[in-house]
Design a protein around this motif. Structure first.
Motif, PDB file in Angstrom:
ATOM      1  N   PHE A  28       0.856  -1.200   0.000  1.00 23.70           N
ATOM      2  CA  PHE A  28       0.000   0.000   0.000  1.00 23.70           C
ATOM      3  C   PHE A  28       0.885   1.241   0.000  1.00 23.70           C
ATOM      4  O   PHE A  28       2.055   1.206   0.384  1.00 23.70           O
ATOM      5  CB  PHE A  28      -0.932  -0.001   1.227  1.00 23.70           C
ATOM      6  N   ARG A  29       0.303   2.361  -0.428  1.00 25.24           N
ATOM      7  CA  ARG A  29       1.061   3.614  -0.521  1.00 25.24           C
ATOM      8  C   ARG A  29       1.365   4.174   0.863  1.00 25.24           C
ATOM      9  O   ARG A  29       0.496   4.189   1.745  1.00 25.24           O
ATOM     10  CB  ARG A  29       0.296   4.655  -1.342  1.00 25.24           C
ATOM     11  N   ASP A  30       2.601   4.656   1.016  1.00 24.85           N
ATOM     12  CA  ASP A  30       2.991   5.294   2.280  1.00 24.85           C
ATOM     13  C   ASP A  30       2.194   6.594   2.446  1.00 24.85           C
ATOM     14  O   ASP A  30       1.999   7.355   1.502  1.00 24.85           O
ATOM     15  CB  ASP A  30       4.497   5.580   2.271  1.00 24.85           C
ATOM     16  N   HIS A  38       6.189   5.602  -3.433  1.00 19.34           N
ATOM     17  CA  HIS A  38       6.638   5.137  -2.106  1.00 19.34           C
ATOM     18  C   HIS A  38       5.583   4.170  -1.585  1.00 19.34           C
ATOM     19  O   HIS A  38       4.498   4.577  -1.171  1.00 19.34           O
ATOM     20  CB  HIS A  38       6.840   6.315  -1.153  1.00 19.34           C
ATOM     21  N   LEU A  40       4.748   0.555   0.721  1.00 18.40           N
ATOM     22  CA  LEU A  40       5.159  -0.329   1.810  1.00 18.40           C
ATOM     23  C   LEU A  40       4.639  -1.727   1.514  1.00 18.40           C
ATOM     24  O   LEU A  40       3.476  -1.884   1.122  1.00 18.40           O
ATOM     25  CB  LEU A  40       4.599   0.173   3.146  1.00 18.40           C
ATOM     26  N   ASN A  86      14.137  -0.829   7.369  1.00 19.85           N
ATOM     27  CA  ASN A  86      14.614  -0.302   8.652  1.00 19.85           C
ATOM     28  C   ASN A  86      14.392  -1.362   9.731  1.00 19.85           C
ATOM     29  O   ASN A  86      13.319  -1.968   9.803  1.00 19.85           O
ATOM     30  CB  ASN A  86      13.863   0.984   9.010  1.00 19.85           C
ATOM     31  N   GLY A  92      15.723   4.060  12.556  1.00 17.67           N
ATOM     32  CA  GLY A  92      14.587   4.947  12.327  1.00 17.67           C
ATOM     33  C   GLY A  92      13.275   4.197  12.218  1.00 17.67           C
ATOM     34  O   GLY A  92      12.242   4.804  11.923  1.00 17.67           O
ATOM     35  N   GLN A  93      13.298   2.871  12.437  1.00 16.53           N
ATOM     36  CA  GLN A  93      12.039   2.119  12.361  1.00 16.53           C
ATOM     37  C   GLN A  93      11.034   2.699  13.344  1.00 16.53           C
ATOM     38  O   GLN A  93      11.329   2.837  14.535  1.00 16.53           O
ATOM     39  CB  GLN A  93      12.273   0.623  12.662  1.00 16.53           C
ATOM     40  N   HIS A 101      10.207  -0.737   2.343  1.00 17.05           N
ATOM     41  CA  HIS A 101       9.838   0.460   1.588  1.00 17.05           C
ATOM     42  C   HIS A 101      10.312   0.254   0.149  1.00 17.05           C
ATOM     43  O   HIS A 101      11.466  -0.146  -0.063  1.00 17.05           O
ATOM     44  CB  HIS A 101      10.578   1.699   2.119  1.00 17.05           C
TER      45      HIS A 101
HETATM   46  P1  5GP Z   1       9.576   3.046   9.316  1.00 18.47           P
HETATM   47  O1  5GP Z   1      10.147   4.349   9.775  1.00 18.47           O
HETATM   48  O2  5GP Z   1       8.985   2.248  10.445  1.00 18.47           O
HETATM   49  O3  5GP Z   1      10.536   2.231   8.478  1.00 18.47           O
HETATM   50  O4  5GP Z   1       8.410   3.419   8.318  1.00 18.47           O
HETATM   51  C1  5GP Z   1       7.074   3.544   8.691  1.00 18.47           C
HETATM   52  C2  5GP Z   1       6.346   4.164   7.515  1.00 18.47           C
HETATM   53  O5  5GP Z   1       4.962   4.002   7.712  1.00 18.47           O
HETATM   54  C3  5GP Z   1       6.617   5.659   7.344  1.00 18.47           C
HETATM   55  O6  5GP Z   1       7.180   5.904   6.069  1.00 18.47           O
HETATM   56  C4  5GP Z   1       5.231   6.292   7.520  1.00 18.47           C
HETATM   57  O7  5GP Z   1       5.028   7.392   6.667  1.00 18.47           O
HETATM   58  C5  5GP Z   1       4.303   5.138   7.209  1.00 18.47           C
HETATM   59  N1  5GP Z   1       3.024   5.214   7.884  1.00 18.47           N
HETATM   60  C6  5GP Z   1       2.817   5.496   9.205  1.00 18.47           C
HETATM   61  N2  5GP Z   1       1.512   5.448   9.489  1.00 18.47           N
HETATM   62  C7  5GP Z   1       0.873   5.121   8.337  1.00 18.47           C
HETATM   63  C8  5GP Z   1      -0.513   4.923   8.002  1.00 18.47           C
HETATM   64  O8  5GP Z   1      -1.422   5.028   8.829  1.00 18.47           O
HETATM   65  N3  5GP Z   1      -0.788   4.595   6.703  1.00 18.47           N
HETATM   66  C9  5GP Z   1       0.178   4.465   5.751  1.00 18.47           C
HETATM   67  N4  5GP Z   1      -0.196   4.160   4.507  1.00 18.47           N
HETATM   68  N5  5GP Z   1       1.501   4.647   6.039  1.00 18.47           N
HETATM   69  C10 5GP Z   1       1.836   4.970   7.309  1.00 18.47           C
END
Ligand code: 5GP
Ligand code: ZN
Length: 113
Positions: A28-30, A38, A40, A86, A92-93, A101
């Motif tokens: 799904f889209r970030d 972008h 995920l 991550n 940064g996770q 990603h």
């Molecule tokens: P991380 O930093 O854990 O590797 O990445 C988490 C990612 O999840 C971030 O890029 C953030 O923008 C995304 N994200 C956080 N909350 C949501 C959400 O509710 N929906 C979607 N689609 N992405 C999310």
């Protein structure tokens, strides 16, 4: 897992813009894109991070990566793309449900921040 954001997205309890799905994973889209594309990619089964994938489930990692490759093809990222995993606090996770990603559509820089 209860109270996991990405488990809720996988179960469609929280809406997301799904771009790919099969029995075991969903993409799904970030919500806060860092590149024109972008996305995920997550397993539907909950694992907090790479650290929690057991040896007998290692196939999940290949499935996620090959899904990322297929999505990159579908999104016409022929100039290249970056896949980021991550793992842990210093990386940064922020969401502790393993996710790759897939980033593309612009020139990436190195080193990453
Ligand atoms: P991380 O930093 O854990 O590797 O990445 C988490 C990612 O999840 C971030 O890029 C953030 O923008 C995304 N994200 C956080 N909350 C949501 C959400 O509710 N929906 C979607 N689609 N992405 C999310
Ligand atoms: Zn989860």
């Amino acid at each position: 897992m209860e109270d996991c954001l990405f488990c809720k997205i996988a179960k469609k309890e929280i809406p997301s813009e799904t771009v790919y799905e099969n029995d075991s994973l969903i993409a799904f889209r970030d919500i806060d894109p860092q590149a024109p594309t972008h996305i995920l990619i997550i397993p539907k089964e909950h694992f907090a991070s790479l650290e929690e994938i057991p040896e007998e489930k290692k196939g999940i990692l290949a499935d996620l990566l090959l899904a990322a490759r297929q999505i990159a093809k579908d999104k016409e990222l022929s100039r290249g793309y970056r896949i980021v995993l991550n793992t842990g606090k210093d990386s940064g996770q922020a969401v502790f449900h393993i996710h790759f990603h897939l980033l593309g559509g612009r020139q990436m820089t190195w080193p990453p921040g």
